[in-house]
Design a protein around this motif. Structure first.
Motif, mmCIF file in Angstrom:
data_model
loop_
_atom_site.group_PDB
_atom_site.id
_atom_site.type_symbol
_atom_site.label_atom_id
_atom_site.label_comp_id
_atom_site.label_asym_id
_atom_site.label_seq_id
_atom_site.Cartn_x
_atom_site.Cartn_y
_atom_site.Cartn_z
ATOM 1 N N ARG A 1 5.794 3.778 0.994
ATOM 2 C CA ARG A 1 5.273 2.491 0.552
ATOM 3 C C ARG A 1 5.368 1.519 1.714
ATOM 4 N NH1 ARG A 1 7.876 -0.338 -4.617
ATOM 5 N NH2 ARG A 1 6.666 1.290 -5.642
ATOM 6 N N TYR A 2 4.300 0.791 1.918
ATOM 7 C CA TYR A 2 4.269 -0.232 2.959
ATOM 8 C C TYR A 2 4.115 -1.605 2.301
ATOM 9 C CZ TYR A 2 3.335 3.744 5.997
ATOM 10 O OH TYR A 2 3.424 4.934 6.651
ATOM 11 N N THR B 1 0.851 -1.188 0.000
ATOM 12 C CA THR B 1 0.000 0.000 0.000
ATOM 13 C C THR B 1 0.886 1.236 0.000
ATOM 14 O OG1 THR B 1 -0.104 0.057 2.409
ATOM 15 C CG2 THR B 1 -1.820 -1.192 1.288
ATOM 16 N N HIS B 2 0.284 2.366 -0.326
ATOM 17 C CA HIS B 2 1.014 3.626 -0.344
ATOM 18 C C HIS B 2 0.255 4.648 0.476
ATOM 19 C CE1 HIS B 2 2.151 1.510 -4.015
ATOM 20 N NE2 HIS B 2 3.315 2.110 -3.909
ATOM 21 N N LYS B 3 1.011 5.437 1.240
ATOM 22 C CA LYS B 3 0.445 6.600 1.929
ATOM 23 C C LYS B 3 1.354 7.764 1.624
ATOM 24 C CE LYS B 3 -2.294 5.064 5.861
ATOM 25 N NZ LYS B 3 -2.397 4.995 7.329
ATOM 26 N N GLY B 4 0.896 8.646 0.772
ATOM 27 C CA GLY B 4 1.776 9.730 0.339
ATOM 28 C C GLY B 4 2.951 9.145 -0.406
#
Length: 122
Positions: free
Chosen positions: A106-107, A100-103
């Motif tokens: 990347r996770y 997943t991406h937040k801003g």
């Protein structure tokens, strides 16, 4: 997230087994879902991988004999194993990766199911 592997057992050489990896959410939530195996006394190895776009890859040792596929109704990824031989004896594990991406960050998440033992008798 939970992965539940099932379907292992004892089979004669030349026979078939079908393993199933049930996921606690849609299989499309994962970037890849794989099957690994660990033969007795050996390291874990990748057997088959299924990407979210539907593409599949196989190790040379199982290519043409094993098929990885998605079962949308069960939220599962199955591994059909045909023409089994003694070298296929191993504990088989399912594994999934979700990214997943937040801003700009990347996770990446790794999930493993418990193993299921496949024993091929000659």
């Amino acid at each position: 997230v939970q992965l539940q592997a099932s379907g292992g057992g004892l089979v004669q050489a030349g026979g078939s087994l079908r393993l199933s990896c049930a996921t606690s959410e849609s299989t499309f939530n994962f970037n890849t879902i794989d099957w690994y195996r660990q033969p007795p006394g050996k390291q874990r190895e990748l057997v088959a991988a299924l990407s979210s776009d539907g593409s599949a890859d196989y190790s040379d040792s199982v290519k043409g004999r094993f098929t990885i596929s998605r079962d949308n109704a069960k939220n599962a990824v199955d591994l059909q194993m045909n023409s089994l031989n003694s070298e296929d004896t191993a504990v088989y594990y399912c594994h999934a990766i979700a990214e997943t991406h937040k801003g700009w960050t990347r996770y990446k998440y790794d999930y493993w199911g418990q193993g299921t033992l496949v024993t091929v008798s000659s």
